[in-house]
Design a protein around this motif. Structure first.
Motif, PDB file in Angstrom:
ATOM      1  N   UNK A  54       0.797  -1.202  -0.011  1.00  0.00           N
ATOM      2  CA  UNK A  54      -0.051   0.116   0.066  1.00  0.00           C
ATOM      3  C   UNK A  54       0.982   1.164  -0.004  1.00  0.00           C
ATOM      4  N   UNK A  55       0.031   2.425   0.128  1.00  0.00           N
ATOM      5  CA  UNK A  55       0.796   3.694  -0.001  1.00  0.00           C
ATOM      6  C   UNK A  55       1.324   4.033   1.323  1.00  0.00           C
ATOM      7  N   UNK A  56       2.448   4.688   1.462  1.00  0.00           N
ATOM      8  CA  UNK A  56       3.117   5.320   2.666  1.00  0.00           C
ATOM      9  C   UNK A  56       3.224   4.195   3.678  1.00  0.00           C
ATOM     10  N   UNK A  57       3.837   2.961   2.896  1.00  0.00           N
ATOM     11  CA  UNK A  57       4.447   2.034   3.634  1.00  0.00           C
ATOM     12  C   UNK A  57       5.956   1.711   3.644  1.00  0.00           C
ATOM     13  N   UNK A  58       6.632   1.347   4.902  1.00  0.00           N
ATOM     14  CA  UNK A  58       7.837   1.383   4.903  1.00  0.00           C
ATOM     15  C   UNK A  58       8.142  -0.118   4.369  1.00  0.00           C
ATOM     16  N   UNK A  59       9.315   0.084   3.626  1.00  0.00           N
ATOM     17  CA  UNK A  59       9.971  -1.297   2.889  1.00  0.00           C
ATOM     18  C   UNK A  59      11.287  -1.476   3.185  1.00  0.00           C
ATOM     19  N   UNK A  60      11.784  -2.299   3.644  1.00  0.00           N
ATOM     20  CA  UNK A  60      13.275  -2.669   3.817  1.00  0.00           C
ATOM     21  C   UNK A  60      13.546  -4.004   2.968  1.00  0.00           C
ATOM     22  N   UNK A  61      14.748  -3.870   2.409  1.00  0.00           N
ATOM     23  CA  UNK A  61      15.115  -5.090   1.829  1.00  0.00           C
ATOM     24  C   UNK A  61      16.597  -5.305   2.091  1.00  0.00           C
ATOM     25  N   UNK A  62      17.039  -6.433   1.914  1.00  0.00           N
ATOM     26  CA  UNK A  62      18.423  -6.961   2.110  1.00  0.00           C
ATOM     27  C   UNK A  62      18.875  -7.995   1.129  1.00  0.00           C
ATOM     28  N   UNK A  63      20.071  -7.997   0.442  1.00  0.00           N
ATOM     29  CA  UNK A  63      20.116  -8.808  -0.622  1.00  0.00           C
ATOM     30  C   UNK A  63      22.075  -9.305  -0.683  1.00  0.00           C
ATOM     31  N   UNK A  64      22.312 -10.523  -1.020  1.00  0.00           N
ATOM     32  CA  UNK A  64      23.604 -10.927  -1.114  1.00  0.00           C
ATOM     33  C   UNK A  64      23.840 -11.540  -2.217  1.00  0.00           C
ATOM     34  N   UNK A  65      24.846 -11.113  -3.134  1.00  0.00           N
ATOM     35  CA  UNK A  65      25.083 -11.877  -4.300  1.00  0.00           C
ATOM     36  C   UNK A  65      26.713 -12.239  -4.070  1.00  0.00           C
ATOM     37  N   UNK A  66      26.637 -13.633  -4.674  1.00  0.00           N
ATOM     38  CA  UNK A  66      27.890 -14.235  -4.530  1.00  0.00           C
ATOM     39  C   UNK A  66      28.898 -13.733  -5.564  1.00  0.00           C
ATOM     40  N   UNK A  67      30.064 -14.311  -5.479  1.00  0.00           N
ATOM     41  CA  UNK A  67      31.095 -13.853  -6.405  1.00  0.00           C
ATOM     42  C   UNK A  67      31.134 -14.478  -7.744  1.00  0.00           C
ATOM     43  N   UNK A  68      31.374 -13.958  -8.861  1.00  0.00           N
ATOM     44  CA  UNK A  68      31.336 -14.614 -10.138  1.00  0.00           C
ATOM     45  C   UNK A  68      32.171 -13.774 -11.045  1.00  0.00           C
ATOM     46  N   UNK A  69      33.204 -14.366 -11.716  1.00  0.00           N
ATOM     47  CA  UNK A  69      34.085 -13.456 -12.478  1.00  0.00           C
ATOM     48  C   UNK A  69      33.409 -13.106 -13.850  1.00  0.00           C
ATOM     49  N   UNK A  70      33.609 -11.832 -14.216  1.00  0.00           N
ATOM     50  CA  UNK A  70      33.398 -11.381 -15.421  1.00  0.00           C
ATOM     51  C   UNK A  70      31.778 -11.215 -15.593  1.00  0.00           C
ATOM     52  N   UNK A  71      31.069 -11.252 -14.385  1.00  0.00           N
ATOM     53  CA  UNK A  71      29.711 -10.880 -14.602  1.00  0.00           C
ATOM     54  C   UNK A  71      29.498  -9.937 -13.662  1.00  0.00           C
ATOM     55  N   UNK A  72      28.369  -8.963 -14.337  1.00  0.00           N
ATOM     56  CA  UNK A  72      27.860  -8.063 -13.710  1.00  0.00           C
ATOM     57  C   UNK A  72      26.301  -7.890 -13.384  1.00  0.00           C
ATOM     58  N   UNK A  73      26.221  -7.906 -12.213  1.00  0.00           N
ATOM     59  CA  UNK A  73      24.944  -7.825 -11.475  1.00  0.00           C
ATOM     60  C   UNK A  73      24.010  -6.593 -11.128  1.00  0.00           C
ATOM     61  N   UNK A  74      22.939  -6.158 -11.865  1.00  0.00           N
ATOM     62  CA  UNK A  74      22.377  -4.936 -11.473  1.00  0.00           C
ATOM     63  C   UNK A  74      21.055  -5.273 -10.862  1.00  0.00           C
ATOM     64  N   UNK A  75      20.670  -4.444  -9.907  1.00  0.00           N
ATOM     65  CA  UNK A  75      19.216  -4.402  -9.263  1.00  0.00           C
ATOM     66  C   UNK A  75      18.514  -2.917  -9.478  1.00  0.00           C
ATOM     67  N   UNK A  76      17.236  -3.166  -9.871  1.00  0.00           N
ATOM     68  CA  UNK A  76      16.564  -2.125  -9.695  1.00  0.00           C
ATOM     69  C   UNK A  76      15.212  -2.253  -8.912  1.00  0.00           C
ATOM     70  N   UNK A  77      14.756  -1.447  -8.044  1.00  0.00           N
ATOM     71  CA  UNK A  77      13.680  -1.435  -7.203  1.00  0.00           C
ATOM     72  C   UNK A  77      12.764  -0.397  -7.689  1.00  0.00           C
ATOM     73  N   UNK A  78      11.468  -0.787  -8.159  1.00  0.00           N
ATOM     74  CA  UNK A  78      10.530   0.173  -8.740  1.00  0.00           C
ATOM     75  C   UNK A  78       8.905  -0.401  -8.482  1.00  0.00           C
TER      76      UNK A  78
END
Length: 228
Positions: A54-78
């Motif tokens: 709903x509107x005016x609701x607090x959202x908290x998130x935590x994430x963890x990405x493991x190692x990976x050679x030559x790999x680019x991880x992007x994140x977008x929250x919308x």
């Protein structure tokens, strides 16, 4: 008499707890994301996790990405609301991270991860990274370390009651939103019904006028031909 009152109170508390338990507040997931060439966005290297908030609701998130050679991880929250609000964005993330924001609209919150390869590298089945995500909303999002420090002097029952109070506030806000939306929908339905009624009356009037004109025209035609 006292036993009956106690039984009713216990039943009411049980129903309240069941209702609150049905309200989504936290979610956690872990998955693997393959890497593809830059500019590629498929199900293999792009994944979104959604939750309606709903509107005016607090959202908290935590994430963890493991190692990976030559790999680019992007994140977008919308969100998927009218304005497509974007709350968080990071590129080339590595390791743990977190975000927190207050929603601006009643809509689904989308947390999207994309894994792409660096230029000059080809994808292989072993090129993937493991991502874990935990998402808390509302009262659960407010229960961070600060919440524990402020309420460490309280008994466990009192802390749980305070948490239930926060959840009840969320339920009341959601009910108010549903009530306002139902009012808007009822107003729209009434307006539509009035327009349909006006269009129906106009159609009937037009058909009657057209029928009268046709009768007058045919009568004049037959009189001119001296058929009547």
């Amino acid at each position: 008499m006292n036993r009956s009152v106690t039984s009713l109170a216990a039943t009411a508390v049980l129903l309240l707890v069941c209702l609150i338990a049905a309200v989504p507040g936290a979610a956690a997931v872990k998955f693997e994301l393959s890497a593809l060439a830059p500019g590629t966005k498929e199900a293999k290297n792009h994944r979104c996790l959604s939750a309606y908030v709903g509107r005016n609701v607090l959202v908290r998130g935590t994430y963890d990405v493991t190692d990976g050679e030559h790999q680019l991880v992007d994140v977008v929250v919308s969100d998927s609301g009218t304005h497509r609000n974007q709350y968080y964005q990071r590129t080339n993330i590595d390791g743990p991270g977190k975000f927190a924001f207050t929603t601006l609209d009643h809509a689904e919150i989308n947390v999207c991860f994309t894994n792409t390869l660096e230029h000059g590298f080809n994808p292989t089945p072993t090129m993937m990274r493991t991502i874990s995500l935990s998402l808390d909303t509302g009262a659960d999002a407010r229960e961070d370390d600060t919440f524990q420090e402020k309420n460490e002097h309280l008994k466990p029952v009192e802390i749980e009651l305070r948490r239930l109070e926060n959840l009840m506030d969320e339920i009341v806000d959601e009910m108010e939103y549903l009530k306002a939306r139902e009012k808007r929908m009822r107003s729209t339905n009434e307006s539509t019904n009035e327009r349909v009624l006006g269009f129906s009356l106009l159609s009937i009037t037009t058909l009657v006028a057209l029928g009268g004109w046709q009768v007058y025209y045919l009568r004049s035609f037959f009189q001119a031909k001296k058929l009547i």
